[in-house]
Design an enzyme around this catalytic site. Sequence first.
Site, short mmCIF file in Angstrom:
data_model
loop_
_atom_site.label_atom_id
_atom_site.label_comp_id
_atom_site.label_asym_id
_atom_site.label_seq_id
_atom_site.Cartn_x
_atom_site.Cartn_y
_atom_site.Cartn_z
CG ASP A 197 -2.72 -2.84 1.34
OD1 ASP A 197 -2.16 -3.04 0.25
OD2 ASP A 197 -2.78 -1.72 1.89
CD GLU A 223 -0.55 -8.72 -3.14
OE1 GLU A 223 -1.14 -8.32 -2.12
OE2 GLU A 223 0.55 -8.27 -3.52
CB THR A 245 3.09 -7.91 3.29
OG1 THR A 245 1.82 -8.36 2.83
CG2 THR A 245 3.88 -9.11 3.77
C1 IPD Z 1 1.55 -2.64 -0.87
C2 IPD Z 1 1.10 -1.52 0.03
C3 IPD Z 1 1.98 -0.31 -0.15
C4 IPD Z 1 2.03 0.15 -1.58
C5 IPD Z 1 2.48 -0.99 -2.46
C6 IPD Z 1 1.56 -2.19 -2.29
P1 IPD Z 1 1.19 -5.22 -0.16
O1 IPD Z 1 0.71 -3.78 -0.75
O2 IPD Z 1 -0.23 -1.15 -0.23
O3 IPD Z 1 1.52 0.77 0.64
O4 IPD Z 1 2.89 1.25 -1.71
O5 IPD Z 1 2.51 -0.58 -3.80
O6 IPD Z 1 2.00 -3.25 -3.12
O7 IPD Z 1 2.23 -5.75 -1.10
O8 IPD Z 1 1.70 -5.00 1.22
O9 IPD Z 1 -0.10 -5.99 -0.21
CA CA Z 2 -1.56 -4.54 -1.30
CA CA Z 3 -0.94 -8.00 0.01
#
Ligand code: IPD
Ligand code: CA
Ligand code: CA
Length: 265
Positions: free
Chosen positions: A89, A68, A91
């Site tokens: 995941d 990512e 954050t």
């Molecule tokens: C997010 C989380 C969240 C989802 C977002 C993601 P990240 O990932 O999984 O639940 O709703 O679309 O982007 O940015 O915390 O890795």
């Molecule tokens: Ca994520």
């Molecule tokens: Ca992430």
Amino acid sequence: MDWHYVDLQAKQWVMEAGDKIRDSFTETLNIQTKSNPNDLVTNIDKEIEQFFINKVRKTFPNHRILGEEGFGDEVNTLDGVVWIIDPIDGTMNFIHQQRNFAISLGVFENGIGKIGIIYDVAHDELYHAVTGQGAFMNDTELPPLNQATVKESIIALNATWVMENHRIDHNLLKPLVRDARGTRSYGTAALEMVFVATGRVDAYISMRLSPWDVAAGSVIIEELGGVVTNLRGNKLDFLSKDSLLVAKPGLHQTIINDYLKQGKW
Ligand code: IPD
Ligand code: CA
Ligand code: CA
């Protein structure tokens, strides 16, 4: 490919990364925003991604990495072996709550999921599957997923999708929310997927997720007979952003046929 060896290495690195994240709880985080003020990243997200990349590059120099935070390779095809990594995941939860986040790591070969690992760091729960060899939470093998009806289901989804938004008609999911036994929102796609795997929820819906949000979870869910598609019922390509419907078998078909096919979106 000796998947058993790849799997052993991957699990060991995930546990090490978990220790690093727990150690960071007492440090001051460096928090930055990405695409919008609520899209957050910290120095720990970046450090953990780099940790995995160093390990993979040293041990499996022919493998490619889609991460990512962008420290991996530019991946436009899934030819060969590709690691798809979300270092943290959830954050926002990591920053605000120090819980309800996970490390998510999927390994694919020529587009086919081989290994899925999701580690709920705060609860020390490691969800894990190697395709064809069962799915586990820590050392406990998870049973195959059973059929479920909408009225007895808990559905994980974000409230965003039932208020006006630019992705779907916000009325589309209202009948499903009304008919389900309940809804939940945890703010971490990886954990919401493994909550389907353990039966804590019966389905998870999102309108827009990236390959690293869903790669590991899809290996675990499919190993248990659950179904992973976008909201049109098509398979994911693990290269582009897409919507997501993960559900127990039967329930998945019902949601597509009785709810999603009705709407305009
Ligand atoms: C997010 C989380 C969240 C989802 C977002 C993601 P990240 O990932 O999984 O639940 O709703 O679309 O982007 O940015 O915390 O890795
Ligand atoms: Ca994520
Ligand atoms: Ca992430």
